[in-house]
Design a protein around this motif. Structure first.
Motif, PDB file in Angstrom:
ATOM      1  N   ARG A 117       0.602 -27.395 -18.141  1.00 33.62           N
ATOM      2  CA  ARG A 117       1.554 -27.427 -17.040  1.00 33.62           C
ATOM      3  C   ARG A 117       1.680 -26.044 -16.418  1.00 33.62           C
ATOM      4  NH1 ARG A 117       6.415 -29.099 -19.619  1.00 33.62           N
ATOM      5  NH2 ARG A 117       5.062 -30.232 -21.052  1.00 33.62           N
ATOM      6  N   TYR A 118       1.661 -25.059 -17.283  1.00 36.47           N
ATOM      7  CA  TYR A 118       1.782 -23.698 -16.779  1.00 36.47           C
ATOM      8  C   TYR A 118       0.577 -23.339 -15.902  1.00 36.47           C
ATOM      9  CZ  TYR A 118       1.674 -18.672 -16.746  1.00 36.47           C
ATOM     10  OH  TYR A 118       1.603 -17.371 -16.342  1.00 36.47           O
ATOM     11  N   TYR A 119      -0.609 -23.629 -16.397  1.00 39.27           N
ATOM     12  CA  TYR A 119      -1.819 -23.352 -15.624  1.00 39.27           C
ATOM     13  C   TYR A 119      -1.766 -24.090 -14.297  1.00 39.27           C
ATOM     14  CZ  TYR A 119      -4.166 -21.250 -19.642  1.00 39.27           C
ATOM     15  OH  TYR A 119      -4.522 -20.443 -20.678  1.00 39.27           O
ATOM     16  N   TRP A 120      -1.344 -25.338 -14.386  1.00 41.50           N
ATOM     17  CA  TRP A 120      -1.341 -26.155 -13.182  1.00 41.50           C
ATOM     18  C   TRP A 120      -0.352 -25.591 -12.168  1.00 41.50           C
ATOM     19  CZ3 TRP A 120      -3.990 -28.897 -10.175  1.00 41.50           C
ATOM     20  CH2 TRP A 120      -3.405 -29.739  -9.234  1.00 41.50           C
ATOM     21  N   LYS A 121       0.761 -25.124 -12.681  1.00 41.21           N
ATOM     22  CA  LYS A 121       1.766 -24.560 -11.784  1.00 41.21           C
ATOM     23  C   LYS A 121       1.182 -23.340 -11.060  1.00 41.21           C
ATOM     24  CE  LYS A 121       5.911 -22.105 -12.260  1.00 41.21           C
ATOM     25  NZ  LYS A 121       6.020 -21.122 -13.306  1.00 41.21           N
ATOM     26  N   GLU A 122       0.464 -22.522 -11.812  1.00 41.40           N
ATOM     27  CA  GLU A 122      -0.130 -21.341 -11.213  1.00 41.40           C
ATOM     28  C   GLU A 122      -1.227 -21.735 -10.222  1.00 41.40           C
ATOM     29  OE1 GLU A 122       0.531 -17.856 -12.018  1.00 41.40           O
ATOM     30  OE2 GLU A 122       2.340 -19.002 -12.495  1.00 41.40           O
ATOM     31  N   PHE A 123      -1.994 -22.730 -10.663  1.00 38.74           N
ATOM     32  CA  PHE A 123      -3.151 -23.140  -9.886  1.00 38.74           C
ATOM     33  C   PHE A 123      -2.710 -23.759  -8.567  1.00 38.74           C
ATOM     34  CE2 PHE A 123      -6.483 -26.200  -8.806  1.00 38.74           C
ATOM     35  CZ  PHE A 123      -7.600 -25.395  -8.883  1.00 38.74           C
ATOM     36  N   LYS A 124      -1.636 -24.529  -8.649  1.00 31.64           N
ATOM     37  CA  LYS A 124      -1.148 -25.295  -7.510  1.00 31.64           C
ATOM     38  C   LYS A 124      -0.818 -24.413  -6.310  1.00 31.64           C
ATOM     39  CE  LYS A 124       2.544 -27.259  -8.356  1.00 31.64           C
ATOM     40  NZ  LYS A 124       3.671 -27.936  -9.001  1.00 31.64           N
ATOM     41  N   ARG A 125      -0.469 -23.174  -6.598  1.00 34.12           N
ATOM     42  CA  ARG A 125      -0.075 -22.294  -5.503  1.00 34.12           C
ATOM     43  C   ARG A 125      -1.191 -22.100  -4.508  1.00 34.12           C
ATOM     44  NH1 ARG A 125       2.233 -16.953  -8.072  1.00 34.12           N
ATOM     45  NH2 ARG A 125       3.258 -17.862  -9.858  1.00 34.12           N
ATOM     46  N   ASN A 126      -2.395 -22.217  -5.011  1.00 31.63           N
ATOM     47  CA  ASN A 126      -3.547 -21.953  -4.172  1.00 31.63           C
ATOM     48  C   ASN A 126      -3.994 -23.261  -3.528  1.00 31.63           C
ATOM     49  OD1 ASN A 126      -5.968 -21.155  -3.120  1.00 31.63           O
ATOM     50  ND2 ASN A 126      -6.419 -19.778  -4.827  1.00 31.63           N
TER      51      ASN A 126
END
Ligand code: SF4
Ligand code: SF4
Lengths: 394, 354, 444
Positions: free
Chosen positions: A96-105
């Protein structure tokens, strides 16, 4: 007995425990073994007992043949599933953390979607669509919603209005000079692209990480020799090598993948080595050593995971290079023309560019988008997989 | 308004735009520094003390940061000043030294080169003059054999010596204000003592105002003239160093002092709880969630206004409001164990029954 | 008589310095050079010193994170109690001689906490797994059991069991240090070595962590080797303290005695550098100038003599101690060619006309804190003569000259340990038989 709950650390009877078995495979490894074994058996069976012309699945009455490349591909898919996808599921918090970071882009999310389509198309497409057949009669059909002068196609499948042949949904992206459906060809090309992407990445990552960490941990003259060998690999004229092999053994997709990825891991290995060296200075490595972990456990448990996530970006950015390389070779006519890759399709349509541009444009655009997508993805992964950088700004 | 103050900070608010909304690091803070005096901003990490000082010369990156309020330096508003003008002041009239000398130096150049460069940015001097001045500065900050060490690289210096070099670099412009952000935290205690002594001497020599940021009250006691205690972006208490150490009025200040071994140390075990989330600070007093004296009035509205409890000492706590009984939080036990704590002259001292 | 839990004897760790294409060893950095101490069960021993004194190296050698060069580390915990020495004098519990198997078992008996909370956890491993990893390595393959143990332990160090799945970046420095303690505790060791565990933390958080350590120690009867550069932290947590300088222990004793009655000048200096939270006390006390000398080539005699404020004057000499210290510093600087007479001249010239020799001499006196006249004719003459030699550009000769004329017993004799009271020892010549000849009773 100490096994009563509530369990507390100061009640563990270590003398009892340390004598117990210590062979302890993770779910992931068990899964990998269980699934890779049948594949290996099938491979052996195909290689030893099935004739060249017989289909691999003859024995269950299926007319499907698996090439070496397919075996490799399935193997890498298994690897990716057990060691990439499953861990993401097992560690939902981190995912979830990775996805949250990834989602920004945003562009990266779109890219991921596109690559998902290519991936699924590449896997499922060939299973549900028949291979495009040569049908000279319907050559040069225009894509749907467009039209060409009705002298271009031999016969027009769609309507002819005012002397112009209009495209139909039967061939949404038109057909080639041999009457093959361009859309189907592109879907088949997806398989090839995915095969190139997965197999090269796996080979480069495996060799690179192994070589890099070994070199870093061996140190001394072993390190010296290994790194000089890497220098040789890096300065090796791969293209000439490939040409040479091509003239001796003939070209195949497998050959392309193996030759190019076996000479592409140099940079990765070097990066991994320096990264491992810097990681091994970290205090968490010290504390792992103090905890009694063997060097292998330290490398496997801490060094490799940390190195791996920092080379994922590099690997992702390597893939477009391979795809382009393949396309270029195909375009130049050096390559296996029976492989239905996008490059081959582009190469086949280049002489008809003036009157049937879709044959080149459709796969060209798809190739372009795919390469772009990999680049965006790589960038986004770099940011997403770096929890330390985040912690610093917090 | 008479501008004899060297630096006046009014209603300074610094916010950062983040993914999770706006983070308010500094929330309407006032303080001032006079020529020749040392003001310490004290607080835990996360209290906004560093951001506050970095906002003064706008060395905070904007965006994501945003600075509001007024910062008057010799009567001129630094925040309203164009960047080019500010650059003349920054590093020249107002100098900064940071916590970690390792990171503040460029490892590719010699130490001398870096000092002369800092010098030549602000002053039009020839190379020879610059070198002579740099050697002189290195000498003054106590680097033995300065001229020989001029051409050494940063890695050839120890941590304490690097911090000395950083101080030399800060002194190139004969600054009137020196902002020192935890300059001794990364150093050994022995070296810390050296550096503090050096700063003390230099302050006298250059007649600078010093704004010193630290979390260590031991250091504060050694050098401060006045103290500003910050917590979660707000000022909790301010006053002269003797006032604060002898009769800390704010519960937070008291607890900070209690963390020191000389004031009882381990028996207390720090301040229970953690800093509030800077994205969403609590209503009322910021310290309320961790304060043992908190009551209803503490949890509503704004941070309590600052109330003067003794000349120059002001505290932001509801218990000092007119009509309230300050003895609830007052505690006359504040003196170093075995120290010569001055008598608490304030009235209303409760019988210490805690 | 109970045996100590840990008994370190004459431990040495030298790092070879190699040069040239053949990697020949040209010297060694003697980071730890023969230290000995004991830690009793349930006791906390502090190891204090400036950075570069070898205290961290000592810790990693004791726990065999690095292989010690020589010496013996006898660890009697972990069910290895009451072993007796072998016939050949070796000890069966000597950690430095452990084989892999024994070493792994030793890891269960001794763990370590590191200084930097930000780098002591794998950023890609949840903290629960990081703590549970130790259990796994030591053979506990039941993951549910591991989880139960770790969750319980996390609660004991002041976190919550739900934190198991969180990652290091989600914690503050103080919380990470709590987790580090949990990790060190999870194997239920007898000894924990804490290497500056609180020096990266805020003072308020330091107090929390220290009291946690205190509580845990009491609850589980741990022994602690606590390393720090900060005397005030040592005072809060230790029972005994060993003061290290340049690879050697110069003083060791109970905390109370060391703080109230330090015997070694270095301990005095360390103590006086603690910032006191008393605003009335001025910045002052004993200033320890300069830094720790290189361990590659430690000073002869007493290693502290280059910085000692009580350095002994030779027989028959009785001058002001500050002048004496200044003179020795001057001697040292001249001998190592670090006095640049030209620069002195230049900087004086900058202030006016060409300086006289007298002015230069005065400047040097100023720089080295030597009074206008040294109260001893011989020394005064030695100083003037050496300055004259320097002015003549004969720096080498000046150095030799000073070395002949200005000598201190501290630079010639290695001090032995003197016992002040049971348990309290220090190594300073002033306390040995000759101590009566101490020239100037403390007049600082
Ligand atoms: S205002 Fe209330 S919460 Fe804040 S410090 Fe005072 S008593 Fe505590
Ligand atoms: S032996 Fe001499 S130099 Fe060493 S500590 Fe004692 S007085 Fe100082």
């Amino acid at each position: 007995m100490a096994t009563e709950s509530p369990e507390q650390f100061d009640q563990v009877d270590w003398n009892d425990l340390s004598r117990s078995g210590r062979f302890d495979l993770s779910i992931n490894s068990i899964g990998m073994l269980v699934t890779a074994l049948p594949l290996a058996l099938l491979g052996v069976y195909d290689w030893r007992f099935v004739g060249d012309r017989t289909a691999t699945f003859e024995f269950v009455g299926l007319d499907r043949t698996l090439e070496t490349v397919d075996f490799l591909f399935i193997f890498t898919l298994l690897l990716a599933f057990w060691y990439l996808v499953l861990p993401l599921y097992q560690n939902p918090r981190r995912t979830r953390y990775y996805w949250k970071e990834f989602k920004r882009n945003r562009p990266a999310v779109v890219s991921l979607g596109w690559l998902g389509i290519v991936f699924v198309g590449g896997i499922v497409g060939p299973l549900v669509m028949n291979a495009p057949q040569q049908e000279l009669l319907i050559a040069y059909q225009p894509p749907v919603f467009t039209s060409v002068v009705d002298t271009t196609p031999a016969t027009c499948v769609g309507e002819v209005i005012n002397g112009r042949c209009h495209g139909t949904w039967q061939h949404p992206l038109g057909t080639t000079n041999a009457g093959r459906d361009v859309f189907t060809m592109i879907v088949y090309g997806m398989t090839i692209s995915m095969q190139i992407a997965f197999i090269t990445t796996t080979i480069v990552a495996t060799v690179g990480i192994t070589f890099g960490t070994l070199s870093a941990y061996a140190g001394g003259w072993v390190d010296e020799i290994m790194m000089r060998f890497t220098d040789i690999i890096l300065s090796f004229p791969t293209f000439l090598m490939f040409l040479l092999i091509l003239y001796i053994y003939g070209a195949g997709l497998g050959m392309f993948i193996v030759v190019f990825s076996l000479f592409a891991w140099g940079g990765t290995a070097r990066y991994v080595r320096s990264k491992s060296l810097s990681i091994s200075e970290e205090e968490f490595i010290k504390s792992s050593r103090i905890s009694g972990a063997s060097t292998y456990q330290v490398i496997r448990g801490h060094v490799v995971p940390n190195v791996a996530s920092s080379i994922i970006t590099q690997l992702t950015l390597l893939i477009p290079g391979f795809l382009l390389y393949e396309a270029q070779l195909a375009f130049l006519g050096i390559g296996d023309s029976t492989v239905p890759s996008w490059g081959q399709l582009i190469a086949a349509g280049r002489s008809d560019l003036s009157f049937a541009p879709w044959i080149v444009l459709a796969p060209g655009i798809v190739l372009f988008l795919t390469i772009l997508a990999f680049n965006f993805l790589g960038d986004a992964l770099l940011d997403a997989l770096n929890p330390e950088a985040e912690a610093e700004n917090a | 308004m008479p501008s004899d103050q060297l630096l006046e900070v009014e209603d300074l608010t610094t916010t950062f735009g983040t993914d999770d909304g706006t983070l308010t690091a500094v929330d309407g803070v006032d303080f001032d520094v006079d020529t020749g005096e040392t003001v310490c901003i004290v607080g835990e990490s996360g209290s906004g003390k560093t951001v506050a000082t970095e906002s003064i010369t706008r060395i905070i990156k904007t965006p994501p940061g945003e600075i509001e309020g007024t910062v008057r330096y010799k009567g001129r508003d630094l925040l309203a000043m164009p960047e080019s003008e500010l650059r003349d002041i920054r590093g020249n009239e107002i100098a900064h030294i940071f916590q970690n000398p390792q990171e503040a130096m460029n490892h590719c150049y010699t130490v001398g080169w870096q000092i002369t460069e800092a010098l030549q940015i602000h002053q039009d001097v020839s190379d020879e003059e610059a070198r002579a001045k740099a050697v002189d500065l290195m000498d003054r900050v106590g680097i033995a054999n300065a001229s020989a060490r001029f051409d050494d690289y940063p890695h050839e210096f120890s941590g304490g010596q690097k911090q000395r070099v950083m101080i030399a670099m800060a002194l190139v412009g004969d600054p009137d204000l020196l902002i020192a952000d935890e300059p001794t935290t990364a150093l050994d205690v022995t070296v810390q003592a050296q550096i503090l002594r050096l700063l003390d001497e230099l302050q006298e020599e250059f007649d600078m105002g010093v704004l010193f940021v630290t979390h260590d009250l031991g250091v504060v006691a050694e050098i401060a003239d006045r103290i500003v205690v910050m917590y979660a972006g707000k000022v909790m208490e301010r006053g002269g160093v003797l006032d604060i150490f002898d009769h800390p009025a704010h519960p937070y200040t008291q607890q900070l002092l209690e963390c020191l071994p000389e004031f009882g140390g381990t028996t207390v075990g720090g301040i229970p709880g953690t800093l509030p989330d800077p994205h969403d600070p609590p209503d009322g007093c910021r310290f309320a969630p961790r304060c043992e004296y908190a009551e209803g009035a503490c949890r509503a509205g704004e941070q309590p206004e600052e109330i003067e409890v003794s000349p120059g000492q002001r505290v932001s706590c509801v218990h000092y409001r007119p009509g309230m009984d300050p003895s609830v939080v007052r505690n006359d036990n504040f003196e170093p164990v075995g120290g010569d704590g001055a008598a608490d002259g304030e009235g209303g001292v409760s019988r210490a029954d805690d | 008589m109970t045996e100590p839990l840990l008994s370190v004897r004459d431990l040495k760790k030298h790092y070879p310095i190699r040069k040239g294409i053949f990697n020949r060893q040209v010297g060694a950095a003697r980071a730890v050079d023969g230290i000995s101490f004991d830690i009793e069960r349930g006791e906390t021993l502090g190891l204090v010193g400036e950075s570069g004194c070898g205290k961290s190296t000592a810790a990693s050698s004791v726990i065999r994170l690095e292989e010690p060069t020589a010496g013996e580390v006898v660890f009697n915990g972990n069910g290895r109690e009451n072993a007796t020495r072998n016939a050949d004098g070796t000890h069966p519990n000597d950690v430095t001689a452990f084989d892999d198997e024994e070493l792994k078992a030793f890891r269960r008996g001794a763990q370590m906490v590191f200084q930097d909370p930000s780098s002591s956890f794998d950023p890609r491993m949840s903290i629960g797994n990081a703590v549970g990893e130790l259990l796994k390595i030591h053979g506990m393959s039941d993951r549910y059991r591991r989880r139960a143990i770790v969750e319980d332990l996390l609660e004991r160090v002041g976190l919550s069991g739900n934190d198991f799945d969180r990652y290091p970046h989600e914690f503050s420095g103080g919380q990470k240090q709590r987790i580090a303690l949990a990790r060190a505790l999870v194997l239920n060791p007898d000894l924990i070595i804490a290497d500056e565990p609180v020096s990266a933390l805020d003072v308020s958080i330091q107090a929390e962590i220290l009291s946690l350590i205190d509580d845990l120690q009491e609850e589980f009867g741990l022994s602690l080797l606590f390393i720090s550069h900060d005397m005030s932290v040592i005072r809060q947590i230790c029972d005994r303290v060993a003061v290290m300088y340049l690879g050697e222990i110069v003083e060791i004793g109970p905390v109370g005695e060391i703080f109230t009655d330090p015997q070694h000048p270095y301990t005095e200096a360390l103590l006086s550098s603690i910032p006191t939270p008393d605003p009335r006390a001025s910045v002052g006390g004993i200033e320890l100038k300069g830094t720790v000398p290189s361990p590659t080539n430690p000073p002869s005699g007493c290693r502290f003599h280059t910085r000692c404020h009580r350095v002994i004057q030779p027989e028959g000499v009785d001058v002001d101690q500050d002048d004496w210290r200044g003179l020795l510093n001057f001697r040292e600087s001249v001998a190592t060619g670090r006095v640049d007479i030209e620069q002195v001249r230049e900087s004086l010239t900058a202030g006016g006309e060409e300086p006289t020799d007298r002015a230069i001499q005065a400047e040097l006196r100023e720089e080295f804190d030597i009074g206008d006249s040294i109260g001893d004719e011989d020394l005064e003459e030695a100083f003037t003569e050496s300055v004259r030699l320097l002015l003549d550009g004969n720096a080498e000769r000046a150095g030799q000259f000073l070395e002949e004329r200005v000598t201190t017993p501290c630079a010639q004799t290695v001090p032995e340990r003197t016992v002040h009271s049971p348990d309290h020892e220090s190594a300073c010549l002033r306390h040995e038989g000759r101590a009566s000849a101490e020239p100037n009773p403390a007049d600082d």
